[in-house]
Enzyme design. Structure first.
Site, short mmCIF file in Angstrom:
data_model
loop_
_atom_site.label_atom_id
_atom_site.label_comp_id
_atom_site.label_asym_id
_atom_site.label_seq_id
_atom_site.Cartn_x
_atom_site.Cartn_y
_atom_site.Cartn_z
N HIS A 150 -105.83 13.47 -89.71
CA HIS A 150 -106.49 13.54 -88.40
C HIS A 150 -107.96 13.95 -88.49
O HIS A 150 -108.77 13.53 -87.68
CB HIS A 150 -105.70 14.44 -87.45
CG HIS A 150 -104.48 13.75 -86.94
ND1 HIS A 150 -103.21 14.08 -87.37
CD2 HIS A 150 -104.34 12.71 -86.10
CE1 HIS A 150 -102.35 13.26 -86.78
NE2 HIS A 150 -102.99 12.43 -86.01
N CYS A 189 -102.69 0.53 -82.75
CA CYS A 189 -103.76 1.52 -82.54
C CYS A 189 -103.90 2.48 -83.70
O CYS A 189 -104.65 3.45 -83.63
CB CYS A 189 -103.54 2.27 -81.23
SG CYS A 189 -102.03 3.25 -81.23
N ASP A 232 -98.50 6.58 -88.56
CA ASP A 232 -97.20 7.22 -88.72
C ASP A 232 -96.14 6.24 -89.19
O ASP A 232 -95.27 6.59 -89.97
CB ASP A 232 -96.77 7.89 -87.41
CG ASP A 232 -97.48 9.23 -87.23
OD1 ASP A 232 -97.48 10.01 -88.20
OD2 ASP A 232 -98.03 9.47 -86.16
N GLU A 257 -93.88 4.03 -83.89
CA GLU A 257 -94.41 4.69 -85.09
C GLU A 257 -93.32 5.31 -85.95
O GLU A 257 -93.60 5.97 -86.94
CB GLU A 257 -95.51 5.70 -84.76
CG GLU A 257 -95.37 6.41 -83.45
CD GLU A 257 -96.59 7.26 -83.07
OE1 GLU A 257 -97.61 7.24 -83.76
OE2 GLU A 257 -96.47 7.96 -82.06
C1 PEP Z 1 -100.64 6.40 -85.39
O1 PEP Z 1 -99.72 7.11 -85.82
O2 PEP Z 1 -100.98 5.33 -85.93
C2 PEP Z 1 -101.41 6.82 -84.22
C3 PEP Z 1 -102.28 6.02 -83.65
O3 PEP Z 1 -101.21 8.10 -83.78
P1 PEP Z 1 -101.87 9.39 -84.48
O4 PEP Z 1 -102.83 8.90 -85.55
O5 PEP Z 1 -102.58 10.15 -83.42
O6 PEP Z 1 -100.69 10.09 -85.04
MG MG Z 2 -99.05 8.74 -84.59
#
Ligand code: PEP
Ligand code: MG
Length: 592
Positions: free
Chosen positions: A204, A517, A470, A446
């Site tokens: 993140h 995404c 994920d 995910e």
């Molecule tokens: C993902 O898991 O691809 C996603 C977009 O969510 P995050 O990166 O916030 O876990």
């Molecule tokens: Mg995610």
């Protein structure tokens, strides 16, 4: 200025360290060390002439700790009474244990090691002995003793400890790790770049660095303790390099390279208003991922068609208490207005995993990424969930708002979330509070179980958004933030491609659209695979949008379909990677 007393030599020639490039750009500035994890204590050799300075440092940190504990004790004595406050007397006593103090000094003197390390070693051996004693009293005291020693260590390391919030000069931050809440609190004017010892492309902090447009390199491994704060460093977010004390020649070379990158960026800027159509007129929607309100001007600047993912948890991570309904409404409303005429997809809280703050009340978990996270947290904290849904519904009155739920692994969770959403909508109707007559509701895919049951889930939503970060982590059992296994994190793995294929086919069979995404959408080598699999929308950090548009506009949809139909059946990830890389290099080498 480097502090000579520490014994860390100032580099006289440049030193280069290689990590993983996660956010492009080049920056030069003084280094700031951030001890995000106070428990990391590194062994460092010191010179005999530095022993005294180390002992002085130790004694002053003991004194400082004593004063801090005394202040807490006095405060407590006033508020809860003398009896309870007296437990701190034992803490103060443990600071004065002369045999411990002598052992630490002895280690520094005889082994010529830094005092933090010596202290930590002695504390370890003391606590081990206390825990081994067959006596409850001593076993319990071991906990108190550890508490005090952590404070001593923090004070010992305080010399080089920086608080992100307290920076006063534009700097490059080096830290063991940066939690999402640290990154959310960054002052962009004062942070020029980010370097961390751990992490990978989809951690993140890396995602956040990209959306803040800050050059970042992660996975640099053990660096803290090797340099003094203040030393000049250059961060190269293209190649994944951290260069300590760069020479004049290096700085000049990087100046030249920056010009080349700027030229490419200027050409890409021209794509801002263009439509993402393949050469055979297949249309893809390209939208942006955002975390905080300040990201919104960037989405227009880079030509995104609305917001495909708003990570609402950053609003919760940026402050010391959960935002109330009105504060959330205000934020979602402003974002919805800034996304006009396009949509704003609001993802409900994805708290948990590595995204935590004390006020969210998540206990320590052995496996946080498999724990109380995403929709599980929201369903387990219905008061927080309802407040958020009320705010989203209220914001929907004034913008093109959609909502989606993260980390759903089962139809039951989706139904429970939808039920609460319906109750909230009903409540608002009864209270005559405006909301949109109808808005789209989606689910993130995910977790492999969600992907494999996509045909069932599709009957209960208006769209899917594949969270590839994920989905890959859970499919391949590769921790998305762990640099030791980062090389095995493979978006081109046939298993990943097959799951995405299953999801897209299920969506289209049921007449709903599907986006991606996760970071896979911004990886221009993977774009032909996603387009070829039939994904309708790609959503990525704003800065990546022009590159994604350029890739789409160079592709032939039919050709991409044929390529990916081979990849899905291929036995080898490497072969898939080679085929996709070959297509990208042939069609858009300048953006790779
Ligand atoms: C993902 O898991 O691809 C996603 C977009 O969510 P995050 O990166 O916030 O876990
Ligand atoms: Mg995610």
């Amino acid at each position: 200025m480097p502090d000579e007393s520490s014994g860390i030599p100032t580099p006289t020639t440049e030193e280069r360290y290689k990590g993983t490039a996660v956010s492009p750009g080049i920056a030069i500035g003084p280094l700031v060390l951030l001890y995000a994890d106070e428990h990391i204590v590194r062994k460092r050799r010191i010179r005999p002439e530095d022993v005294n300075a180390e002992i002085v440092r130790f004694e002053s940190s003991l004194l400082k700790t004593r004063q801090q504990i005394q202040a807490i004790r006095n405060q407590l004595a006033e508020s809860i009474g003398e009896t309870d406050a007296s437990i701190f007397d034992a803490h103060i006593l443990s600071l004065e244990d002369s045999s411990l103090i002598e052992s630490v000094k002895e280690q520094v003197f005889s082994r010529l090691v830094n005092v933090d390390y010596a202290y930590e070693q002695v504390v370890r051996s003391y606590t081990r002995k206390m825990k081994e004693l067959d006596d409850d009293y001593f076993r319990e005291r071991a906990g108190d003793f550890l508490d005090v020693s952590r404070r001593v260590l923090r004070n010992l390391q305080g010399k080089v400890e920086a608080e992100l919030q307290n920076l006063d000069t534009p700097s490059i931050v080096l830290s063991h790790d940066l939690s999402p809440s640290d990154t959310a609190g960054l002052d962009r004017k004062l942070v020029l770049g980010i370097a961390t010892e751990v992490g990978s492309r989809t951690s993140h902090s890396a995602i956040m660095a990209r959306s803040l447009n800050l050059p970042a390199v992660v996975g640099l491994r053990e660096l803290i303790g090797k340099f003094e704060p203040g030393v000049e460093v250059l961060i190269d977010g293209y190649e994944g390099l951290l260069i300590i004390s760069p020479t004049e020649q290096t700085k000049y070379d990087y100046g030249q390279r920056e010009k080349v990158h700027r030229d490419v960026d200027v050409k890409l800027d021209a794509l801002r208003e263009t439509v993402p159509l393949t050469t055979d007129q297949h249309r893809i929607i390209v939208s942006a991922n955002v975390e905080i309100l300040e990201d919104m001007p960037l989405i227009r600047e880079h030509g995104a068609e609305g917001v495909g993912l708003l990570r609402t948890e950053y609003l919760f991570l940026q402050q010391d208490e959960s935002p109330g309904e009105d504060q959330q409404v205000e934020m979602y409303r402003q974002m919805a207005q800034a996304s006009q005429p396009h949509h704003l997809i609001i993802r409900t809280l994805d708290i948990g995993g590595d995204k935590k703050r004390p006020h969210l009340g998540i206990e320590l978990e052995v496996n946080p990424f498999l724990g109380f996270r995403g929709i599980r947290y929201s369903l387990g904290r219905p008061e927080i969930f309802r407040t958020q849904l009320r705010a989203i519904c209220r914001a929907s009155a004034e913008g093109n708002v959609r909502v989606m739920f993260p980390m759903v692994s089962d139809l039951g969770e989706l139904k429970a979330a939808r039920r609460i959403l319906e109750e909230v909508r009903q409540e608002l109707r009864q209270q005559n509070i405006p909301q949109a007559e109808r808005f789209e509701v989606g689910v993130m895919i995910e977790v492999p179980s969600a992907a494999l049951t996509a045909d069932t889930l599709a009957r209960h939503v208006d769209f899917f958004s594949i969270g590839s970060n994920d989905l890959i982590q859970y499919t391949l059992a590769i921790d998305r933030g762990n640099e030791n296994v980062a090389g095995m994190y493979q978006p081109a793995h046939p298993a990943v491609l097959r799951l995405i294929q299953t999801v897209v086919e299920a969506a289209h069979r049921n007449g709903i659209w599907v986006g991606v995404c996760g970071e896979m959408a911004s990886d221009v080598v993977m774009v032909p695979a996603l387009v070829g699999l039939g994904v309708d929308e790609l959503s990525a950090g704003a800065a990546s949008i022009p590159r994604i548009k350029r890739a789409i506009q160079s592709l032939n949809y039919e050709e991409a379909r044929q390529l990916v139909s081979r990849c899905v059946l291929n036995e080898s990830t490497e072969e898939n990677q080679r085929l996709l890389q070959e297509m990208a290099s042939r069609l858009y080498p300048e953006i790779l």
